[in-house]
Design an enzyme around this catalytic site. Sequence first.
Site, PDB file in Angstrom:
ATOM      1  CB  THR A 247     -34.914   1.261 -18.616  1.00  0.00           C
ATOM      2  OG1 THR A 247     -34.260   0.662 -19.662  1.00  0.00           O
ATOM      3  CG2 THR A 247     -35.927   1.977 -19.378  1.00  0.00           C
ATOM      4  CB  CYS A 248     -32.074  -0.797 -14.843  1.00  0.00           C
ATOM      5  SG  CYS A 248     -31.649   0.721 -13.585  1.00  0.00           S
ATOM      6  CG  ASP A 249     -33.902  -4.752 -20.065  1.00  0.00           C
ATOM      7  OD1 ASP A 249     -32.658  -5.404 -20.124  1.00  0.00           O
ATOM      8  OD2 ASP A 249     -34.810  -5.011 -20.450  1.00  0.00           O
ATOM      9  CB  ALA A 250     -28.282  -5.324 -20.507  1.00  0.00           C
TER      10      ALA A 250
ATOM     11  CG  ASN B 262     -36.313   0.983 -14.966  1.00  0.00           C
ATOM     12  OD1 ASN B 262     -35.214   1.100 -15.242  1.00  0.00           O
ATOM     13  ND2 ASN B 262     -36.673   0.500 -13.779  1.00  0.00           N
TER      14      ASN B 262
END
Length: 378
Positions: free
Chosen positions: A326-329, A365
């Site tokens: 996903t794009c979440d760190a 996501n």
Amino acid sequence: MTPATLLKLAKTHGTPLFVVDHAELRRNYATFRKHFPRVQVYYAVKVNSDPAIVETFYKAGGSFDVASMQEFHTVHQFIEDLPKKARQDFIWDKIIYANPIKPTETLRELDQYRPLVTYDNHEEVKKIAKHAPHAGLALRMRVPNTGSMVELSSKFGALPGEAVGLIEYAHKHDLVVEGLSFHVGSQCTNPQNYIQALHLCASVFAEAKSRGFDLKILDIGGGFPAAYDDSVPEFSTLAKSINHELDRLFPEPIEILAEPGRFLVASAGWAVSKIIGKAFRNDKTCYYVDDGVYHTYSGVIFDHCTYHMKSFKKGTPKLCAVFGPTCDALDTISLAEQLPDLEIGDYLYSEKIGAYSAASSTHFNGFPPAKVVHINQK
Ligand SMILES: *Cc1c(COP(=O)(O)O)cnc(C)c1O
């Protein structure tokens, strides 16, 4: 399960993949029974609520701890075909509703089954008396959770000084308190938590008795540690010290229940993911895989658990990081793994990831949870 079998499954079914070995589930169940011959096993369904897992424990003779109506029905579907007149005993024998806080809608639905439910406060007694007057009660006690990986006592549990008052309060509402329950915290590697909880409950049993309330059930909850690594104490040693106190403080005919979760399923689950990206950042190789903390690796966040990533390929290990898709760190599986030099398309796997993992997967996501494959089902 050999790495070769796992790799073959990943190539057949695709990734991300979550594999459940039912032979291992049965072995863990048998181990628990062997070391706790007096204790009836109520598998804590929240740990992994897959109906196939519930079915395997059901066939092995297990009972169940549920905490929502959805979990209740997952279990109940397997016992639906029972003769009506045996039903009441059977439900008591097979299911405990072990969430101390229950919505009124749930209580209304549960009442027809004359369930055994836990509680720990006055408002809950009033709710149960009104909406599930046929329920039997177990009072959840607050006990030390020192050193357990996951703390489970700050949210629930009556204090020792409140216990008999709460039993009396239920009695005044025409409800019967059958016994006590507690949870020492999940992945409890400190046997003293159990010992202290047993002592605390023994004094409540005695005080209740002196006030005319005869408690019949002691539910020692979950917390039994999975053997993630060598630092985890031997299960047989833990069982021995618990059994010793049980026999001393809670002789028959007191019934002893337990709600193991992690111990039964952790070692029966494997995750396989595929490398979908590779970059070099902060002096190390960063691998991006198709599973992460919003999915099978949710335990990294919610369970405070670390899982090691293993490679099917051999080679000199190098420090690297592994991230989810996903794009979440936050979607970081590990910032410090030791893996050989790998390419996009190579596979990684983790062992002992059966508990509190796939169960809390999301669709965040737009990435769906891992596909689940069951092996060695009977
Ligand atoms: C989560 C939970 C369990 C299972 O705990 P484990 O540590 O996985 O064995 C048992 N009982 C209750 C009430 C729970 O909330």
